[in-house]
Design a protein around this motif. Structure first.
Motif, PDB file in Angstrom:
ATOM      1  N   TYR A   1     -21.925  25.746  53.467  1.00 43.52           N
ATOM      2  CA  TYR A   1     -20.584  25.894  52.535  1.00 43.52           C
ATOM      3  C   TYR A   1     -21.363  25.625  50.970  1.00 43.52           C
ATOM      4  N   SER A   2     -22.306  24.685  50.452  1.00 48.89           N
ATOM      5  CA  SER A   2     -22.242  24.243  49.342  1.00 48.89           C
ATOM      6  C   SER A   2     -22.998  25.203  48.656  1.00 48.89           C
ATOM      7  N   VAL A   3     -24.067  26.025  49.428  1.00 49.74           N
ATOM      8  CA  VAL A   3     -24.574  27.058  48.878  1.00 49.74           C
ATOM      9  C   VAL A   3     -23.671  28.191  48.536  1.00 49.74           C
ATOM     10  N   GLY A   4     -23.111  28.328  48.929  1.00 50.81           N
ATOM     11  CA  GLY A   4     -21.934  29.442  48.600  1.00 50.81           C
ATOM     12  C   GLY A   4     -21.298  28.846  47.537  1.00 50.81           C
ATOM     13  N   ALA A   5     -20.692  27.745  47.495  1.00 48.80           N
ATOM     14  CA  ALA A   5     -20.053  27.420  46.011  1.00 48.80           C
ATOM     15  C   ALA A   5     -20.480  27.711  45.331  1.00 48.80           C
ATOM     16  N   THR A   6     -22.279  27.141  44.788  1.00 49.37           N
ATOM     17  CA  THR A   6     -22.834  27.591  44.272  1.00 49.37           C
ATOM     18  C   THR A   6     -23.041  28.679  43.922  1.00 49.37           C
ATOM     19  N   LEU A   7     -22.991  29.095  44.938  1.00 50.29           N
ATOM     20  CA  LEU A   7     -23.510  30.935  43.823  1.00 50.29           C
ATOM     21  C   LEU A   7     -22.217  31.571  43.477  1.00 50.29           C
ATOM     22  N   ILE A   8     -20.737  30.702  43.984  1.00 49.32           N
ATOM     23  CA  ILE A   8     -19.466  30.674  43.406  1.00 49.32           C
ATOM     24  C   ILE A   8     -19.713  30.957  41.612  1.00 49.32           C
TER      25      ILE A   8
ATOM     26  N   GLU B   1     -13.456  36.185  43.921  1.00 43.83           N
ATOM     27  CA  GLU B   1     -13.394  37.396  43.503  1.00 43.83           C
ATOM     28  C   GLU B   1     -12.989  38.143  42.561  1.00 43.83           C
ATOM     29  N   SER B   2     -11.518  37.446  42.381  1.00 42.50           N
ATOM     30  CA  SER B   2     -11.514  38.493  40.636  1.00 42.50           C
ATOM     31  C   SER B   2     -11.925  38.322  39.421  1.00 42.50           C
ATOM     32  N   CYS B   3     -12.938  36.704  39.361  1.00 45.78           N
ATOM     33  CA  CYS B   3     -13.759  36.476  38.489  1.00 45.78           C
ATOM     34  C   CYS B   3     -15.133  36.974  38.551  1.00 45.78           C
ATOM     35  N   ALA B   4     -15.384  37.335  39.582  1.00 44.84           N
ATOM     36  CA  ALA B   4     -16.796  37.579  39.983  1.00 44.84           C
ATOM     37  C   ALA B   4     -17.259  39.423  39.846  1.00 44.84           C
ATOM     38  N   THR B   5     -18.145  40.151  39.174  1.00 41.28           N
ATOM     39  CA  THR B   5     -18.832  41.024  38.990  1.00 41.28           C
ATOM     40  C   THR B   5     -19.474  41.064  40.247  1.00 41.28           C
ATOM     41  N   LEU B   6     -19.259  41.446  41.616  1.00 39.95           N
ATOM     42  CA  LEU B   6     -19.876  41.635  42.877  1.00 39.95           C
ATOM     43  C   LEU B   6     -19.190  42.554  44.218  1.00 39.95           C
ATOM     44  N   GLY B   7     -20.810  42.980  44.619  1.00 41.52           N
ATOM     45  CA  GLY B   7     -19.710  44.041  45.397  1.00 41.52           C
ATOM     46  C   GLY B   7     -18.949  43.490  46.619  1.00 41.52           C
ATOM     47  N   HIS B   8     -18.273  44.464  48.082  1.00 40.92           N
ATOM     48  CA  HIS B   8     -17.567  43.377  48.399  1.00 40.92           C
ATOM     49  C   HIS B   8     -18.264  42.898  49.318  1.00 40.92           C
ATOM     50  N   PRO B   9     -19.777  44.041  49.876  1.00 35.94           N
ATOM     51  CA  PRO B   9     -20.723  43.579  50.791  1.00 35.94           C
ATOM     52  C   PRO B   9     -20.918  41.797  50.566  1.00 35.94           C
ATOM     53  N   PHE B  10     -21.426  41.813  49.158  1.00 35.53           N
ATOM     54  CA  PHE B  10     -21.821  40.024  49.215  1.00 35.53           C
ATOM     55  C   PHE B  10     -20.652  39.280  49.056  1.00 35.53           C
ATOM     56  N   VAL B  11     -19.422  39.793  48.139  1.00 34.06           N
ATOM     57  CA  VAL B  11     -18.269  38.695  47.995  1.00 34.06           C
ATOM     58  C   VAL B  11     -17.819  38.336  49.800  1.00 34.06           C
ATOM     59  N   HIS B  12     -17.997  39.793  50.500  1.00 35.07           N
ATOM     60  CA  HIS B  12     -18.048  39.291  51.975  1.00 35.07           C
ATOM     61  C   HIS B  12     -18.529  37.618  53.233  1.00 35.07           C
ATOM     62  N   TRP B  13     -19.582  38.590  52.393  1.00 35.75           N
ATOM     63  CA  TRP B  13     -20.868  37.101  52.516  1.00 35.75           C
ATOM     64  C   TRP B  13     -20.769  35.751  52.165  1.00 35.75           C
ATOM     65  N   ILE B  14     -20.435  35.483  50.419  1.00 36.57           N
ATOM     66  CA  ILE B  14     -20.106  34.465  50.278  1.00 36.57           C
ATOM     67  C   ILE B  14     -19.152  33.671  50.584  1.00 36.57           C
ATOM     68  N   GLN B  15     -17.665  34.568  51.394  1.00 32.69           N
ATOM     69  CA  GLN B  15     -16.777  34.181  51.980  1.00 32.69           C
ATOM     70  C   GLN B  15     -17.249  33.447  52.941  1.00 32.69           C
ATOM     71  N   TRP B  16     -17.982  34.064  53.887  1.00 42.21           N
ATOM     72  CA  TRP B  16     -18.212  33.793  55.219  1.00 42.21           C
ATOM     73  C   TRP B  16     -18.764  32.087  54.916  1.00 42.21           C
ATOM     74  N   LEU B  17     -19.850  32.129  54.044  1.00 42.56           N
ATOM     75  CA  LEU B  17     -20.332  30.939  53.968  1.00 42.56           C
ATOM     76  C   LEU B  17     -19.777  29.458  53.703  1.00 42.56           C
ATOM     77  N   THR B  18     -18.166  30.300  52.320  1.00 42.70           N
ATOM     78  CA  THR B  18     -17.007  28.783  52.290  1.00 42.70           C
ATOM     79  C   THR B  18     -16.319  29.026  53.251  1.00 42.70           C
ATOM     80  N   HIS B  19     -15.723  29.701  54.003  1.00 42.05           N
ATOM     81  CA  HIS B  19     -14.979  28.843  54.876  1.00 42.05           C
ATOM     82  C   HIS B  19     -14.450  28.066  55.165  1.00 42.05           C
ATOM     83  N   PRO B  20     -13.215  27.516  54.848  1.00 41.81           N
ATOM     84  CA  PRO B  20     -13.038  26.224  55.417  1.00 41.81           C
ATOM     85  C   PRO B  20     -12.930  26.050  56.731  1.00 41.81           C
TER      86      PRO B  20
END
Length: 464
Positions: A203-210, A231-250
């Motif tokens: 989770y912390s890795v994902g938050a750091t990437l955010i 998502e709206s504050c970053a210029t990233l592709g959907h696959p990478f966005v979903h991957w970060i969301q996966w890491l930072t799921h509460p």
């Protein structure tokens, strides 16, 4: 503590400058007079704000660093007790890494593209893979931009990553502690309760990437059901966005369980992460082994294959009803033709009845063509919306329902013991029926992939 500058500690380490400050702690850059190399010295002092938890964490950091040997982690060099003007203290000496933290890079105006973020993520996860597979596993508990160093950054490479500050470290053997440590915005929900697992570091890795992608601390970004909305504050592709969301799921259970699992999409170029076959989805006891529902999912596309008897929509049901009416009409006409023909026209009537049956049979065979054996329901991310596409698999022709925008998802009892999942679009709806386990599994997968909350009918007696 400025009076320590230029002082020599332990007859060996000459203090050069103060480089870090926390309550009860100071971090100095020093010169090892024996090796003539720069080192980092962390001091813990018995001051007015000293707590025994501080000493416990300090000793744990020293013990942990002694047991580690990884090029991306500072090396343990020495430790000792010392006396200062403020009282007794403890010192930990470790190797010095000449690099700036990720926070310093961002504060200097540097930005990171998606390729660089993937490099950084890969290196961090590989360090965690090393830590988490130790016996017992080592959990850092305070991964954040200030605790990750980066050097040798160039136009062709993100640079070399180092993970520092093990002052919050915990091992599985020390899992009973209720000491809450970490940094707000980078800590997962479970860590606020004193619970830490390998997935907590992810989770912390994902938050750091955010933070690197947006330039903002996650705590300053909006949240929905504790999920960071970046998502709206970053210029990233959907696959990478979903991957970060996966890491930072509460929800701890919906994050990758290990660094190895989290690394797989990065190593595979975000190809298909999860594939369910008829036997596989229920191999872990989720549902009926005889189910024919299949699901394939990538961060961009989710495809569900459903047997015809488990799938329907407003348009499909209308077609089925039309088929049924034609078939019924043909059969009832043949019986009526036999009765009237024999009663009024004798053998001529019987001949006409046979001819009528042949014609009706032809109509029935055309109208009651076997239903398509399965339907492919495809969901795809299109900008900020999700489209739904349906194709019916037939031997000679395919029925295709054009793309529609997904609006809501509903679930509930259909006709006990059957359950129903309904995907409501702008101009039609699609539904899947099955047993409780099948529908529960699909609800979980759709909730995770779409980010939409499943809305349950009032009469349902279960919840995801």
């Amino acid at each position: 503590m400025n009076h320590l500058i230029h002082q020599i500690l332990h007859d060996r380490y000459k203090i050069e400058s103060l480089i870090g400050r926390k309550t009860g702690r100071r971090t100095f850059l020093a010169t090892d007079l024996e090796t003539r190399s720069l080192v980092v010295i962390k001091l813990l002092l018995f001051g007015p704000d000293f707590t025994w938890d501080d000493l416990k964490l300090f000793e744990r950091e020293a013990q942990t660093l002694q047991s580690l040997d990884h090029p991306a982690i500072p090396q343990y060099l020495d430790s000792f007790e010392m006396e200062t003007e403020l009282g007794k203290g403890f010192a930990l000496v470790q190797s010095y890494i000449e690099a700036r933290s990720l926070r310093e890079w961002v504060q200097c105006g540097c930005t990171f593209g998606e390729a660089e973020l993937k490099e950084i993520a890969t290196q961090l996860l590989e360090v965690l893979e090393y830590l988490h597979t130790r016996q017992p596993p080592v959990i850092h508990r305070d991964i954040k931009p200030g605790n990750v160093l980066l050097r040798n950054r160039s136009g062709n490479s993100a640079g070399q990553i180092y993970l520092i500050d093990f002052g919050s470290v915990q091992t599985a053997q020390q899992g009973g502690t209720i000491t809450v440590v970490g940094t707000y915005g980078y800590m997962p929900p479970e860590q606020f309760g004193g619970r830490s697992l390998p997935a907590s570091d992810l989770y912390s890795v994902g938050a750091t990437l955010i933070y690197l992608a947006t330039g903002q601390d996650p705590a300053d970004l909006p949240q929905k059901d504790l999920q960071i909305q970046f998502e709206s504050c970053a210029t990233l592709g959907h696959p990478f966005v979903h991957w970060i969301q996966w890491l930072t799921h509460p929800d701890l259970s919906k994050r990758p369980a290990s660094a190895t699992e989290a690394l797989q999409p990065l190593h595979q170029g975000f190809q298909e992460r999860l594939i369910y076959s008829p036997a596989q989805p229920f191999a872990v006891g989720i549902g009926d082994p005889g189910s024919k529902i299949q699901l394939q999912k990538t961060p961009e596309v989710l495809k569900i294959t459903v047997p015809a008897n488990k799938f329907g929509s407003g348009e499909i049901d209308s077609r089925k009803n039309q088929h049924g009416c034609l078939s019924g009409l043909g059969c009832s006409s043949s019986v009526l033709g036999l009765f009237l023909g024999v009663a009024y026209l004798g053998w001529i009537g019987f001949f006409l009845w046979v001819l009528g049956v042949a014609i009706a049979g032809s109509l029935c065979s055309r109208s009651s063509k076997p239903y398509t054996p399965s339907y492919n329901l495809t969901l795809q991310h299109k900008g900020h919306s999700i489209t739904v596409d349906v194709i019916a698999n037939q031997s000679k022709e395919d029925m295709k329902i054009p793309q529609m925008q997904l609006k809501t998802i509903h679930a509930g009892h259909n006709d006990v013991p059957k359950y129903r999942l309904s995907l409501n679009c702008c101009s039609d709806f699609f539904y899947i029926t099955g047993n409780r386990a099948e529908i529960q599994w699909l609800c979980d997968e759709l909730n995770e992939w779409t980010g939409l909350e499943i809305q349950y009918e009032n009469y349902t007696t279960y919840a995801v």
